[in-house]
Motif scaffolding. Structure first.
Motif, mmCIF file in Angstrom:
data_model
loop_
_atom_site.group_PDB
_atom_site.id
_atom_site.type_symbol
_atom_site.label_atom_id
_atom_site.label_comp_id
_atom_site.label_asym_id
_atom_site.label_seq_id
_atom_site.Cartn_x
_atom_site.Cartn_y
_atom_site.Cartn_z
ATOM 1 N N UNK A 113 0.618 5.239 3.182
ATOM 2 C CA UNK A 113 1.267 4.886 1.838
ATOM 3 C C UNK A 113 0.055 4.649 0.587
ATOM 4 N N UNK A 114 -0.950 4.413 0.999
ATOM 5 C CA UNK A 114 -1.970 4.421 -0.141
ATOM 6 C C UNK A 114 -1.996 5.877 -0.552
ATOM 7 N N UNK B 197 -11.369 -1.002 6.252
ATOM 8 C CA UNK B 197 -10.486 -0.453 5.260
ATOM 9 C C UNK B 197 -10.437 -1.657 3.904
ATOM 10 N N UNK B 198 -10.326 -2.666 4.293
ATOM 11 C CA UNK B 198 -10.062 -3.852 3.343
ATOM 12 C C UNK B 198 -11.442 -4.638 3.022
ATOM 13 N N UNK C 203 9.166 5.852 -0.905
ATOM 14 C CA UNK C 203 7.937 5.154 -0.818
ATOM 15 C C UNK C 203 8.335 3.692 -1.089
ATOM 16 N N UNK C 204 9.113 3.334 -1.983
ATOM 17 C CA UNK C 204 9.726 2.054 -2.077
ATOM 18 C C UNK C 204 10.553 1.481 -0.895
ATOM 19 N N UNK D 119 -1.455 2.832 -7.406
ATOM 20 C CA UNK D 119 -1.969 1.665 -6.764
ATOM 21 C C UNK D 119 -1.182 0.450 -7.396
ATOM 22 N N UNK D 120 -1.284 0.127 -8.622
ATOM 23 C CA UNK D 120 -0.665 -0.677 -9.423
ATOM 24 C C UNK D 120 0.993 -0.903 -9.138
ATOM 25 N N UNK D 121 1.590 0.274 -9.319
ATOM 26 C CA UNK D 121 2.996 0.482 -8.926
ATOM 27 C C UNK D 121 3.302 -0.094 -7.346
ATOM 28 N N UNK D 122 2.515 0.264 -6.522
ATOM 29 C CA UNK D 122 2.461 -0.234 -5.340
ATOM 30 C C UNK D 122 2.456 -1.656 -4.962
#
Length: 150
Positions: free
Chosen positions: A44-45, A16-17, A139-140, A51-54
């Motif tokens: 959550x992705x 994944x990473x 989500x947060x 993605x920036x907000x995450x």
């Protein structure tokens, strides 16, 4: 059995990473938790936050908790996701970003943390008026939980 689960989780993390994040390696002392963490991040992705907000949420939690390792990691990824350096610096200093959307997301994150998740109707209305509805808020909250594990 446990060794196989650890191997499977770490292999999946690498897939994944492209590397094995330190936190997953540490969590592999309990492979069920490492697996939970990896699955949570993958799920959550696909959330409603960009993605920036995450990354901003994760940086806001890391900054709140004064986790220097995590703030460094999320600053780097946030930069790669296009978050302005000035906003990253402000988050790291526990100040709200200048960007209006990131400001609202960060304020929501810090409100959840400050109130231990016990938001009242006024809080919800205030966040909704700033553009953070229930979908974003859930989500947060999920990211706060994931970051608490790390």
């Amino acid at each position: 059995m446990v060794t196989q689960l650890v191997d499977r989780v770490l292999a999946k993390a690498h897939q994944v990473f492209g590397f094995i994040p330190h936190r997953l390696l540490e969590l592999s002392h309990n492979p069920a938790v490492a697996d939970l963490m990896l699955r949570a991040l993958q799920s959550l992705s696909k959330g409603v936050l960009t993605p920036a907000e995450q990354q901003v949420v994760m940086l806001a939690v890391s900054s709140w908790n004064e986790c220097h390792y995590c703030t460094a990691a999320h600053r780097s990824v946030g930069r790669m996701m296009g978050v302005a350096q000035a906003d990253l610096d402000r988050l790291d200093a526990r100040q709200l970003p200048a960007d209006e959307r990131l400001h609202a997301i960060t304020r929501a994150t810090w409100t959840v943390l400050e109130k231990d998740g016990w938001l009242d109707a006024g809080d919800l209305q205030d966040l909704r008026e700033s553009g953070v509805g229930r979908a974003q808020l859930y989500e947060i909250i999920a990211f706060v939980g994931v970051m608490t594990i790390t």
